[in-house]
Design an enzyme around this catalytic site. Structure first.
Site, PDB file in Angstrom:
ATOM      1  N   GLY A   4      95.959  13.856  22.780  1.00  0.00           N
ATOM      2  CA  GLY A   4      96.124  15.280  23.074  1.00  0.00           C
ATOM      3  C   GLY A   4      97.602  15.617  23.180  1.00  0.00           C
TER       4      GLY A   4
ATOM      5  N   GLY B  80      99.067  16.591  27.737  1.00  0.00           N
ATOM      6  CA  GLY B  80      99.327  15.457  26.848  1.00  0.00           C
ATOM      7  C   GLY B  80     100.742  15.476  26.289  1.00  0.00           C
TER       8      GLY B  80
ATOM      9  N   HIS C 108      84.830  34.012  31.813  1.00  0.00           N
ATOM     10  CA  HIS C 108      85.894  34.999  31.997  1.00  0.00           C
ATOM     11  C   HIS C 108      85.351  36.409  31.791  1.00  0.00           C
ATOM     12  CE1 HIS C 108      89.722  36.990  31.704  1.00  0.00           C
ATOM     13  NE2 HIS C 108      90.348  35.872  31.989  1.00  0.00           N
TER      14      HIS C 108
ATOM     15  N   ARG D 251      87.483  35.973  38.930  1.00  0.00           N
ATOM     16  CA  ARG D 251      86.757  35.979  37.661  1.00  0.00           C
ATOM     17  C   ARG D 251      85.260  35.738  37.810  1.00  0.00           C
ATOM     18  NH1 ARG D 251      91.162  32.374  34.219  1.00  0.00           N
ATOM     19  NH2 ARG D 251      92.730  34.016  34.148  1.00  0.00           N
TER      20      ARG D 251
ATOM     21  N   ARG E  39      88.539  28.325  38.853  1.00  0.00           N
ATOM     22  CA  ARG E  39      89.984  28.281  38.714  1.00  0.00           C
ATOM     23  C   ARG E  39      90.570  29.680  38.812  1.00  0.00           C
ATOM     24  NH1 ARG E  39      93.409  29.312  34.916  1.00  0.00           N
ATOM     25  NH2 ARG E  39      91.914  29.444  33.202  1.00  0.00           N
TER      26      ARG E  39
END
Lengths: 245, 240, 644
Positions: free
Chosen positions: C47, C52, C273, C337, C442
């Site tokens: 990644g 990454g 979302h 959200r 999150r």
């Protein structure tokens, strides 16, 4: 909607390619150009034929992965958008659309419409950064940057590295791409320590990759999905001249 | 530095711009001088101008050498760009189109090589005709009490020929197209442009190119349709 | 030698001591690899996104040999590039009361008290260094006229701590990391492998020692050996088929690690979302996210009456239901959200949704335009409005936007300890691919922060500690473990190509996505989840009998790439449903309809579920084992999240 497609098919880098004709039907105007190709590929797979290879990823115009030359224009007929943002409603129902890969010696075709743009990575490797090892940074506000400079730098930094500038340039020049990065760091104080070597090395790598020279057609700016100005190219030249002093 | 300049695409572009601008400077001076042809003085001013140039002596040769260097440099770099272009895109597109918008791609930008080659072929012919005075009448005329070459007569005689006159007109139109892209492009190549001044310079380039082309092409047309008859002119000059 | 048995106990290895000192304690005590020895270690990083890319560059700077892989044609295209809003940092440049503790607290609370405190505190501490680092790299952050960094308030936070670069923050941060990465590539310290897809993890003596990749251009199956493997391959929202993610985002790398023994934590924590474009038709390939910032000025509403088909401008003010403002008067349209998304779904399920499908709600700028003028709105959201009009052909200045929630981010991922190491020794997991910092939900502008913190500042220390603490015998790709793994990968490719059925990979992915969206989406219940598990199992069985993959295995073949990913999504989808079924509570992005307050809000069950669920793979078709890591809260108090 219904469309006739002339699509470039090429099995591999060294193999000869040719246009093949396809017809797609039941396309709705809201579909993106790539969703139209998805629909074609679904049909080809069902028929047991090899689907058309093309690159795409984010499908919202920011990753720079997609890129086709549609009717002779990189990213299609609309200004300031990527191929994935082109909607089928911009085409006339029943028309014939020619689809080709980005063509340049420095962007060899891998398969069908997929090209290798790793030349861009190598150019960035020569100076598209500020040499700043992790952990050595001063406080963020220790380096003030005037707002207008920051905005200008952001204009240059908006480049998504799609390669449409090269594809659209009659000379296959990478000047817009390279100059956008050189400009970002020529404008920002963080980039000044390395500005001479950056201009020298990035331009040197650009030339070594086999891109053409720039004839100031400004077609790159028209093709750029982010509308990056050829002002950057002028700035790159000034930076380069300054680096020779 | 100069070898570095030649080795990089940017350096070559800069040199092309500098040599191009130098040639532009020459074109302006040349036109200014030539416009004296339009004065109704039977060519006195024009011949005086020609004589003045000729009397520069070694300086003239330095200027000519410089001009030649700029010219050759410009031509070689142009050929280089064209070769780059061929090399950088070996496989052509089946369809090409301009997206418009901010693009400055025009017939004139795409045809710099073609227009350039026409000018390249034209210049030696022009020099042969008027500087070396080949295929045009030889005569002398008095300027400031000296007998000098009658260049005015040569010009008038040449342009009374409709083929020559219209060929000149065509070449000057082509020069206009060359300048239309070349003028603003030189500033861009020298890294002197920004979004604020680019539109102004670009427009200035179009206006400049048109002025140059019209300025030059008026001369053969004027001579062809309104100029004095070379026979009478010769009669005058070969008079007392 | 590392004991493979360690993995049977979920030891989070949180350093002892007060919360605020844990990370410095760790740094002060961790073992170091000497400069001369670093170059003897080869590290695989899979990644090239924020996590990454940052890790590969930073480790190379330290002197390690890094092999860096990505599926894209260039590291710069990793999906971190698409993050729009910004990145949080507890700089308190605005003097508005922010601090490391407040960012820590907000993140814990936003995650509905389902994240590991020590990790989150470290994240909040490091947020400060990230901004410094990125500024020094030349990331063109927005500035004030005085030249200092600008901030905005984002996602309903009470302080302005979000740093941003127009609507392209993720792109600019990624390009910063990418530049550093390419610098190391040019210096020969990172070897880059683009267009490679990791298809298996190789373990020798129970320790991660390499990976198997498919070269996506040549079709070749390649083996790479190393002393440690870092996986930073992002989230798995594309399991839903339609999501805000890039079409190539996938779970294959982490899923294959899971199948090799890495526990998968909290797979049911998915973030939907709220501000995305609604579905237009079955041909659609993705759902486009409209920045959350739109909720700062837009008002969300639907008609009060069910089935009201009048165009929006004909619906008078009194017949409009501004449901977010009605239900959450304190935060209104700016609720987190998960709450905004769920409210929209509930309204549409009631039959009050708008648009042709009835599955969208209005986001209306009419009042904002009246109040601030069209010019101001254009200045703030011009590019978003243009994008909206481009896609839908509707003009949002005159007719309200239509939005609907879409899968966006996955908080679940491979289980890791404080050192970011999974239950497989040597396998480290970074960024969205791990489960660690966001709990059950999150907050906006926190994903970029976590990816960069893991990559730039955590892994360089914890990986050094791992390498210095363990003796790793030399292993080459000629080891039997590699040969077996290659054979397994080749076998799967051959099986997929051999089915030659009638339905395409996309057909299956679409069906899987519909099952998950309906049953494992914004509202979940035991009946639906049970049904989903059996539906997915049936679909998976059918997949292996009836899928039709185009092309061959010997060259660039997107159809084959997708086929492998969808095979993994089928298994992961089932695990998501199972995890959701076992978690008998509602928290953050996981909403079980059986567990809600009288007002319809998420009802946590801290007594039974204040833990991380980490799943252990038991073989194909077998029911996985659920392990728990208890979450204890020392620095914050468990409380009911309220945004009313």
């Amino acid at each position: 909607m219904k469309f006739n497609l002339k699509i470039w098919r090429q099995e591999g880098p060294e193999l000869p390619g040719a246009f093949r004709d396809y017809t797609v039907d039941n396309i709705i105007p809201e579909m993106s150009f790539l969703e139209m190709l998805d629909a074609l590929n679904e049909e080809l797979i069902r028929k047991g034929e090899e689907p058309v290879a093309f690159d795409s990823d984010c499908r919202e115009g920011i990753c720079g992965t997609c890129g086709l030359v549609i009717d002779g224009m990189a990213h299609g007929p609309k200004l300031a958008c990527t191929t994935c943002e082109v909607r089928m409603r911009v085409f006339e129902d029943g028309c014939t659309i020619t689809v080709e890969p980005f063509r340049a010696k420095a962007f060899p075709v891998i398969k069908d419409l997929v090209v290798d743009r790793s030349a861009f990575d190598r150019i960035i490797g020569k100076g598209g950064y500020v040499s700043e090892n992790t952990g050595s940074a001063p406080d963020g506000n220790a380096i003030p940057v005037p707002k207008d400079i920051a905005e200008k730098a952001m204009d240059s930094a908006a480049c998504i590295g799609c390669g449409a500038c090269v594809a659209a340039c009659p000379n296959a020049s990478a000047s817009l791409f390279v100059s956008a990065k050189i400009s970002q760091f020529a404008l920002l104080p963080q980039g000044h320590a390395e500005r001479k070597s950056r201009a020298q090395k990035m331009v040197g790598q650009m030339d070594a990759e086999g891109f053409g020279n720039c004839s100031n057609h400004a077609e790159c700016e028209a093709a750029c999905p982010k509308g990056i100005s050829i002002e950057n190219i002028a700035r790159m030249r000034a930076e380069y001249m300054r680096s020779l002093r | 530095m100069s070898t570095k300049l030649l080795q990089s695409t940017i350096g070559r572009k800069v040199l092309a711009a500098i040599s191009g601008l130098a040639l532009v400077g020459f074109v302006v001076v040349h036109l200014a001088g030539n416009l004296t042809l339009l004065l109704p003085d039977g060519g006195a001013a024009f011949n005086a101008y020609a004589h003045k140039l000729a009397s520069l002596g070694p300086l003239l040769w330095v200027a000519r050498a410089g001009l030649l260097v700029f010219f050759v440099t410009h031509v070689l770099l142009a050929i280089g760009v064209r070769l780059d272009e061929k090399r950088a895109r070996p496989d052509k597109y089946a369809v090409t189109a301009s997206k418009g918008g901010p693009s400055k791609q025009t017939w004139s930008s795409r045809s710099m090589l073609v227009t350039g080659v026409v000018i390249l072929l034209f210049v030696p012919l022009h020099v042969w005709m008027f500087t070396l005075n080949q295929g045009t009448p030889h005569a002398t005329v008095e300027v400031h009490g000296e007998q000098v070459k009658d260049v005015y007569l040569a010009v008038v005689t040449a342009f009374k020929n409709p083929v020559k006159a219209w060929a000149y007109v065509a070449v000057m139109v082509i020069l206009g197209f060359h300048l239309r892209h070349g003028f603003w492009s030189a500033f861009q190549s020298l890294g002197m442009l920004s979004p604020k001044c680019t539109p102004a310079i670009y427009t200035a380039g179009v206006v400049f190119a048109a002025l140059m082309a019209v300025g030059f092409l008026i001369l053969p047309l004027y001579m062809l349709y309104f100029g004095p008859d070379p026979e009478t002119l010769r009669a005058v000059v070969s008079g007392p | 030698m590392i004991q493979a048995t360690e993995r049977s106990i979920l030891n989070s290895k949180i350093p002892a001591g007060p919360m605020a000192d844990k990370w410095s304690t760790f740094k002060a005590n961790c073992k170091l690899v000497s400069p001369a020895n670093k170059r003897k270690h080869t590290i695989i990083v899979v990644g090239t996104g924020l996590a990454g890319g940052a890790a590969a560059a930073s480790l190379a700077e330290l002197g390690y040999n890094v092999l860096n892989f990505c599926i894209q044609d260039s590291p710069r295209r990793a999906h971190s590039v698409a993050a729009q809003g910004g990145i949080n940092a507890a700089k308190n440049y605005q003097n508005d009361g922010d601090s490391v503790h407040r960012l820590f607290y907000d993140t814990i609370k936003g995650g509905d008290f389902r994240a590991r405190e020590a990790n989150v505190h470290r994240l909040a501490e490091l947020s400060v260094n990230i901004i410094d680092q990125c500024v020094a790299q030349g990331v063109p952050f927005a500035r004030e006229y005085g030249g200092t960094l600008a901030n905005r308030s984002f996602g309903g936070a009470q302080v302005s701590r979000t740093f941003y670069a127009r609507g392209q923050t993720g792109q600019q941060l990624l390009l910063g990391a990418y530049g550093q990465l390419m610098r190391q590539v040019d210096a020969g310290r990172v070897k880059l492998f683009p267009r490679r897809e990791m298809l298996d993890l190789v373990q020798v003596d129970g320790v991660a020692r390499g990976i198997i990749c498919r070269n996506l251009v040549s079709g070749e199956i390649e083996s790479y050996a190393a002393d440690a493997v870092l996986v930073a391959t992002g989230g798995y929202s594309t399991v839903f088929f339609l999501s805000t993610c890039a079409v190539n985002c996938n779970a294959t790398a982490i899923w294959r690690c899971h199948k090799r023994g890495a526990y998968f934590a909290n797979p049911c924590y998915t973030q939907i979302h709220p501000t995305c474009l609604p579905l237009l038709g079955e041909s659609q390939s993705k759902l486009t996210l409209m920045s959350e910032s739109l909720r700062n000025d837009g008002r969300v509403w639907v008609p009060k009456t069910k089935g009201d088909k009048r165009p929006p401008h004909e619906i008078p003010e009194v017949e409009r239901d501004y449901f977010l403002e009605r239900r959450y008067p304190a935060f209104g349209n700016l609720v987190p959200r998960d709450i905004a998304s769920r409210a929209a779904k509930a309204i549409c399920d009631e039959g009050r949704g708008v648009g042709a499908t009835g599955y969208s709600v209005y986001l209306d700028f009419g009042d904002a335009i009246k109040r601030l003028g069209q010019a101001t709105i254009k200045e703030r959201y011009g590019n978003l409005f243009a994008m909206y009009e481009e896609i839908t052909a509707d003009d949002p200045y005159h007719t309200p936007m239509r939005i609907y929630p879409a899968p966006h981010y996955t908080m679940g991922g491979l289980w890791v300890d404080y050192n970011l190491m999974s239950t497989i020794p040597g396998l480290h997991v970074l960024g969205e691919a791990n489960f660690s910092d966001h709990g059950a939900n999150r907050l906006g502008a926190s994903a970029l922060m976590q990816g960069l913190s893991d990559g730039y500042f955590v892994i360089p220390y914890t990986l050094g500690d791992y390498l210095a603490s363990n003796k790793l015998p030399k292993v080459g790709t000629d080891h039997d473990a590699f040969k077996q793994a290659v054979a397994g990968v080749k076998d799967q490719t051959a099986r997929l190509l051999a089915v030659k059925g009638t339905k395409t990979v996309r057909d299956y992915h679409w069906e899987l996505g519909r099952i998950l969206w309906d049953q494992v989406g914004m509202g979940r219940n035991a009946k639906g989840l049970t049904q989903a598990i059996s539906d997915i199992r049936a679909l998976r069985e059918d997949y292996w009998k009836n899928v039709k993959v185009g092309g061959t295995g010997d060259d660039l073949n997107k159809s084959l790439e997708f086929a492998g990913r969808v095979a993994d999504f089928m298994e992961l989808g089932e695990l998501m449903a199972r995890d959701a079924l076992e978690r008998n509570e509602s928290c953050g992005g996981h909403f079980r309809e059986e567990y809600q307050t009288e007002e319809g809000e998420a009802l946590r069950n801290d007594k039974d579920f204040c833990h991380v669920a980490a799943w252990e793979y038991q073989g194909e078709g077998a029911v996985p084992v659920r392990h728990q890591e208890a979450l204890s809260f020392e620095a914050v108090h468990l409380a009911q999240r309220s945004y009313k």
